[in-house]
Write an enzyme that holds these catalytic residues in place. Structure first.
Site, PDB file in Angstrom:
ATOM      1  N   GLY A 254     -24.972  -9.353   1.286  1.00 54.41           N
ATOM      2  CA  GLY A 254     -24.389  -8.185   1.956  1.00 54.41           C
ATOM      3  C   GLY A 254     -22.884  -8.110   1.797  1.00 54.41           C
ATOM      4  N   VAL A 255     -22.276  -7.225   2.586  1.00 51.61           N
ATOM      5  CA  VAL A 255     -20.831  -7.041   2.501  1.00 51.61           C
ATOM      6  C   VAL A 255     -20.124  -7.944   3.519  1.00 51.61           C
ATOM      7  CG1 VAL A 255     -20.763  -4.693   1.628  1.00 51.61           C
ATOM      8  CG2 VAL A 255     -21.104  -5.062   4.064  1.00 51.61           C
ATOM      9  N   GLY A 256     -18.831  -8.135   3.323  1.00 52.00           N
ATOM     10  CA  GLY A 256     -18.025  -8.819   4.330  1.00 52.00           C
ATOM     11  C   GLY A 256     -17.608 -10.220   3.931  1.00 52.00           C
ATOM     12  N   ASN A 257     -16.829 -10.807   4.840  1.00 51.10           N
ATOM     13  CA  ASN A 257     -16.215 -12.108   4.562  1.00 51.10           C
ATOM     14  C   ASN A 257     -17.222 -13.238   4.476  1.00 51.10           C
ATOM     15  OD1 ASN A 257     -13.527 -11.213   4.555  1.00 51.10           O
ATOM     16  ND2 ASN A 257     -13.625 -11.007   6.786  1.00 51.10           N
ATOM     17  N   GLU A 279     -26.887  -5.100  -3.869  1.00 47.81           N
ATOM     18  CA  GLU A 279     -26.359  -3.756  -3.735  1.00 47.81           C
ATOM     19  C   GLU A 279     -24.913  -3.678  -4.204  1.00 47.81           C
ATOM     20  OE1 GLU A 279     -27.518  -1.858   0.081  1.00 47.81           O
ATOM     21  OE2 GLU A 279     -25.365  -1.878   0.310  1.00 47.81           O
ATOM     22  N   ILE A 349     -24.116  -8.259  13.765  1.00 50.60           N
ATOM     23  CA  ILE A 349     -23.261  -8.256  14.957  1.00 50.60           C
ATOM     24  C   ILE A 349     -23.811  -9.282  15.951  1.00 50.60           C
ATOM     25  CG2 ILE A 349     -22.501  -6.864  16.940  1.00 50.60           C
ATOM     26  CD1 ILE A 349     -21.294  -5.479  14.660  1.00 50.60           C
ATOM     27  N   ASN A 369     -20.223  -0.061  11.371  1.00 49.99           N
ATOM     28  CA  ASN A 369     -20.307   0.557  10.041  1.00 49.99           C
ATOM     29  C   ASN A 369     -21.599   1.359   9.921  1.00 49.99           C
ATOM     30  OD1 ASN A 369     -17.930  -0.823   9.346  1.00 49.99           O
ATOM     31  ND2 ASN A 369     -19.100  -2.636   8.769  1.00 49.99           N
ATOM     32  N   LYS A 393     -14.658 -12.386  18.762  1.00 45.83           N
ATOM     33  CA  LYS A 393     -13.491 -12.123  19.628  1.00 45.83           C
ATOM     34  C   LYS A 393     -13.017 -13.428  20.297  1.00 45.83           C
ATOM     35  CE  LYS A 393     -13.726  -7.671  18.751  1.00 45.83           C
ATOM     36  NZ  LYS A 393     -12.926  -7.201  17.612  1.00 45.83           N
TER      37      LYS A 393
HETATM   38  O1  0RQ Z   1     -14.282  -6.712  14.468  1.00 49.65           O
HETATM   39  O2  0RQ Z   1     -12.460  -6.523  12.858  1.00 49.65           O
HETATM   40  O3  0RQ Z   1     -12.272  -5.523  15.158  1.00 49.65           O
HETATM   41  O4  0RQ Z   1     -12.244  -8.022  14.830  1.00 49.65           O
HETATM   42  O5  0RQ Z   1     -17.276  -6.902  14.095  1.00 49.65           O
HETATM   43  O6  0RQ Z   1     -17.074  -8.749  11.976  1.00 49.65           O
HETATM   44  O7  0RQ Z   1     -16.907 -11.203  11.706  1.00 49.65           O
HETATM   45  O8  0RQ Z   1     -15.415  -9.673  10.287  1.00 49.65           O
HETATM   46  O9  0RQ Z   1     -17.933  -9.907   9.933  1.00 49.65           O
HETATM   47  O10 0RQ Z   1     -17.119  -8.581   7.902  1.00 49.65           O
HETATM   48  O11 0RQ Z   1     -19.214 -10.024   7.926  1.00 49.65           O
HETATM   49  O12 0RQ Z   1     -19.138  -7.847   9.196  1.00 49.65           O
HETATM   50  C1  0RQ Z   1     -22.358  -6.861  10.734  1.00 49.65           C
HETATM   51  C2  0RQ Z   1     -20.223  -5.606  10.698  1.00 49.65           C
HETATM   52  C3  0RQ Z   1     -20.318  -7.997   9.940  1.00 49.65           C
HETATM   53  C4  0RQ Z   1     -21.344  -6.231   8.512  1.00 49.65           C
HETATM   54  C5  0RQ Z   1     -21.066  -6.665   9.985  1.00 49.65           C
HETATM   55  C6  0RQ Z   1     -16.861  -7.621  15.268  1.00 49.65           C
HETATM   56  C7  0RQ Z   1     -15.793  -8.561  14.755  1.00 49.65           C
HETATM   57  C8  0RQ Z   1     -15.073  -7.645  13.768  1.00 49.65           C
HETATM   58  C9  0RQ Z   1     -16.685  -7.433  11.802  1.00 49.65           C
HETATM   59  P1  0RQ Z   1     -12.685  -6.693  14.314  1.00 49.65           P
HETATM   60  P2  0RQ Z   1     -16.719  -9.936  10.955  1.00 49.65           P
HETATM   61  P3  0RQ Z   1     -18.310  -9.103   8.617  1.00 49.65           P
HETATM   62  C10 0RQ Z   1     -25.464  -4.416   2.194  1.00 49.65           C
HETATM   63  C11 0RQ Z   1     -25.654  -4.950   3.560  1.00 49.65           C
HETATM   64  C12 0RQ Z   1     -24.368  -3.863   8.181  1.00 49.65           C
HETATM   65  C13 0RQ Z   1     -24.537  -3.360   6.769  1.00 49.65           C
HETATM   66  C14 0RQ Z   1     -25.139  -4.389   5.865  1.00 49.65           C
HETATM   67  C15 0RQ Z   1     -22.136  -4.916   8.411  1.00 49.65           C
HETATM   68  C16 0RQ Z   1     -16.207  -6.855  13.153  1.00 49.65           C
HETATM   69  O13 0RQ Z   1     -22.078  -7.239   7.877  1.00 49.65           O
HETATM   70  O14 0RQ Z   1     -21.566  -3.840   8.500  1.00 49.65           O
HETATM   71  O15 0RQ Z   1     -25.573  -5.446   6.250  1.00 49.65           O
HETATM   72  N1  0RQ Z   1     -23.475  -5.011   8.262  1.00 49.65           N
HETATM   73  N2  0RQ Z   1     -25.154  -4.058   4.596  1.00 49.65           N
HETATM   74  O16 0RQ Z   1     -14.963  -9.016  15.795  1.00 49.65           O
HETATM   75  C17 0RQ Z   1     -18.786  -7.379  19.224  1.00 49.65           C
HETATM   76  C18 0RQ Z   1     -20.289  -8.999  18.450  1.00 49.65           C
HETATM   77  C19 0RQ Z   1     -19.576  -9.003  17.200  1.00 49.65           C
HETATM   78  C20 0RQ Z   1     -18.484  -8.146  17.078  1.00 49.65           C
HETATM   79  C21 0RQ Z   1     -18.758  -9.260  15.206  1.00 49.65           C
HETATM   80  N3  0RQ Z   1     -21.360  -9.761  18.641  1.00 49.65           N
HETATM   81  N4  0RQ Z   1     -19.865  -8.162  19.402  1.00 49.65           N
HETATM   82  N5  0RQ Z   1     -18.084  -7.339  18.081  1.00 49.65           N
HETATM   83  N6  0RQ Z   1     -18.001  -8.341  15.829  1.00 49.65           N
HETATM   84  N7  0RQ Z   1     -19.738  -9.686  16.035  1.00 49.65           N
HETATM   85  C22 0RQ Z   1     -24.132  -3.739   1.885  1.00 49.65           C
HETATM   86  C23 0RQ Z   1     -24.089  -2.264   2.271  1.00 49.65           C
HETATM   87  O17 0RQ Z   1     -24.926  -1.791   2.925  1.00 49.65           O
HETATM   88  C24 0RQ Z   1     -22.994  -1.386   1.801  1.00 49.65           C
END
Ligand code: 0RQ
Length: 490
Positions: A254-257, A279, A349, A369, A393
């Site tokens: 997936g996407v992200g760090n 993807e 999340i 997102n 957080k």
């Molecule tokens: O918020 O930036 O304001 O601090 O969510 O979290 O830890 O940077 O993680 O970049 O891996 O993203 C699920 C959003 C994770 C992503 C998600 C807050 C956290 C931060 C981002 P800030 P991190 P990541 C194929 C796959 C859905 C789409 C998908 C995503 C922000 O993976 O969008 O999977 N997934 N696509 O602080 C409140 C919690 C939290 C929270 C994290 N429990 N409660 N806030 N955060 N956990 C690719 C495509 O489809 C294109």
């Protein structure tokens, strides 16, 4: 023509399909010119807005500018733009969060009505009039086929060597006329290297020279490294058990760090000659291709940092035959994902004790997102893994909660949860056993006794003992956060 002249061809209220996927291959100048038109209309006291459909997320020069002038009526199917997110969460913009593989079919079905205009970035146009796709394919084939008018942005910043990297499948149909998709391996080619468009549909060609959006990745921290190590250990364990071959099965990441860190972890692991059917191609995947850990990758788009883009352009010759970019209805197709047996790794999340996963909403009601492709892969994968640090957080939020505040992936679609604390393999376990695994292997030590206490009291007190919950308490962790800014009790 100029971007301003092209934007004049988009009427108020139009349904517009734009190219773009995770910041790659979106139109760079026409949306901005459209935003200027919308502002101008506003100064005359006229409200102008359009509906914007894309592949996935785009960039400030598309989502950002249009959202800032309140120029979007309905946005779908995915976004990650801060201005757009704020408008959606303030109730000022409609947003439809759709499985990415479903979008083309819904548009062909006519769910959204007639598509008026397609605005598509291409790398070039051949002498024969074929369109060389850009750094993402997304829904471009569908937008071009379905729109009454097509506006092209020809971006000379995109490397000419992209020509030949794409595989645009032209065999999709609506039921009952569907045929099997003839893909047996991630590198199979079943389509055309070009997008086709009848010339009479093309109402504008705008030349640009502008970069894709760079995705910044944070440096791999201790938690991400631990998560990556757990993923490698888990996959090695599965190979040891004979459930996976030594070169694994096609990877989806997936996407992200966290996803990027896991890819880096795989490079240090024992695996070789891997493949990816995914993807997006992030920096980490290019590194795996460079080192040879990964033989080839199929995707619909890139999502690269500035450095990643420079590296891709420098080494494009070695990637050309090892990367295939496809329409998202094929890169994410449930039939293909199931047949190939993808190993899905997506961020989340939060998850609950029983394995339900929330990928999209913070505290139940604020979109982050969108579901993106995570559902396309999770439900159909051979093994479906969800990854997250155990807290968010700065430790105030537990990402493992009694009950998720929004459900994207049900307990039936989630096989394995992984945090920096460990791996909870939920396969084959009844709900209460799953809950104990989640507490013992994934929860942060601070929140572990609180979850255990909830599970024990729910098991004793709930009327139904199959999936025990205390309904008046199950979302109290979230309401405490909203009230006090923390889920902690101290
Ligand atoms: O918020 O930036 O304001 O601090 O969510 O979290 O830890 O940077 O993680 O970049 O891996 O993203 C699920 C959003 C994770 C992503 C998600 C807050 C956290 C931060 C981002 P800030 P991190 P990541 C194929 C796959 C859905 C789409 C998908 C995503 C922000 O993976 O969008 O999977 N997934 N696509 O602080 C409140 C919690 C939290 C929270 C994290 N429990 N409660 N806030 N955060 N956990 C690719 C495509 O489809 C294109």
């Amino acid at each position: 023509m100029s971007a301003a002249e092209a934007a004049e061809l988009i009427p108020a209220g139009a349904r517009v399909g734009m190219s773009g996927f995770t910041g790659a291959g979106h139109p760079k100048v026409v949306p901005e010119a459209l935003a200027a038109r919308i502002t101008e209309a506003g100064t005359r006291g006229e409200r102008m807005a359009v509906s914007v459909y894309t592949g996935a997320s785009t960039a400030p020069e598309l989502d950002g500018v249009l959202a800032a002038v309140d120029g979007i009526d309905l946005r779908m199917p995915y976004q990650s733009d801060p201005v757009t997110r704020a408008k959606i969460n303030a109730g000022q913009m409609d947003y439809l969060d759709v499985h990415l593989s479903h979008v083309a079919q819904m548009v062909w079905e006519g769910i959204f009505g007639q598509l008026d205009v397609a605005v598509i970035e291409v790398t070039g146009i051949t002498e024969q009039g074929e369109l060389i796709p850009s750094s993402s394919v997304g829904n471009n084939k569908t937008w071009i086929d379905q729109a009454e008018r097509v506006v092209l942005e020809v971006n000379s910043w995109q490397p000419a060597e992209l020509e030949g990297m794409h595989d645009v499948y032209y065999g999709t149909a609506l039921p009952p006329d569907r045929k099997p998709i003839q893909m047996r391996g991630p590198q199979d080619r079943i389509g055309s290297a070009y997008l086709h468009c009848p010339p009479e549909k093309i109402v504008a060609v705008v030349e640009t020279h502008a970069p894709d959006r760079a995705t910044a990745f944070s440096p791999v921290d201790a938690d991400s490294r631990r998560i990556a190590e757990h993923v490698v250990d888990f996959l090695s364990h599965e190979v040891g058990k004979g459930r996976l071959p030594a070169d694994l099965l096609p990877l989806q990441s997936g996407v992200g760090n966290i996803a990027n860190a896991v890819l880096a972890g795989l490079d240090d692991g024992p695996f070789a000659r891997l493949t990816a059917y995914t993807e997006v191609i992030q920096d980490g995947m290019l590194d795996l291709l460079r080192s040879g850990t990964l033989s080839s990758a199929s995707a619909t788009s890139f999502s690269l940092s500035e450095e990643g883009m420079a590296g891709f352009r420098a080494d494009i010759a070695q990637f050309r035959d090892r990367i295939v970019l496809r329409p998202q209805e094929i890169s994410n197709h449930p039939e293909v994902v199931r047949r190939l047996g993808c190993l899905a790794m997506n961020g989340m999340i939060e998850a609950d004790l029983y394995g339900n996963v929330n990928s999209t909403h913070v505290m139940g009601s604020s979109i982050q997102n969108g579901i993106g492709g995570s559902g396309d892969f999770a439900r159909n994968a051979f093994v479906s893994m969800f990854l997250t640090p155990s807290t968010a957080k700065r430790g105030a939020i537990s990402c493992l909660v009694p009950m998720v505040s929004h459900v994207d992936h049900t307990e039936h679609d989630v096989h394995v949860l992984i945090t920096e604390q460990g791996v909870a393999d939920l396969r084959g376990l009844a709900p209460r056993r799953r809950a104990q695994k989640v507490i013992d292997h994934c929860a942060h030590p601070y929140f572990r006794p609180m979850l255990q206490d909830y599970l024990d009291r729910a098991t004793a007190g709930a009327r139904g003992k199959h999936t025990p919950h205390l309904l008046e308490e199950s979302l109290s962790w979230h309401t405490r956060y909203l009230r006090e800014g923390t889920m902690r009790l101290d």
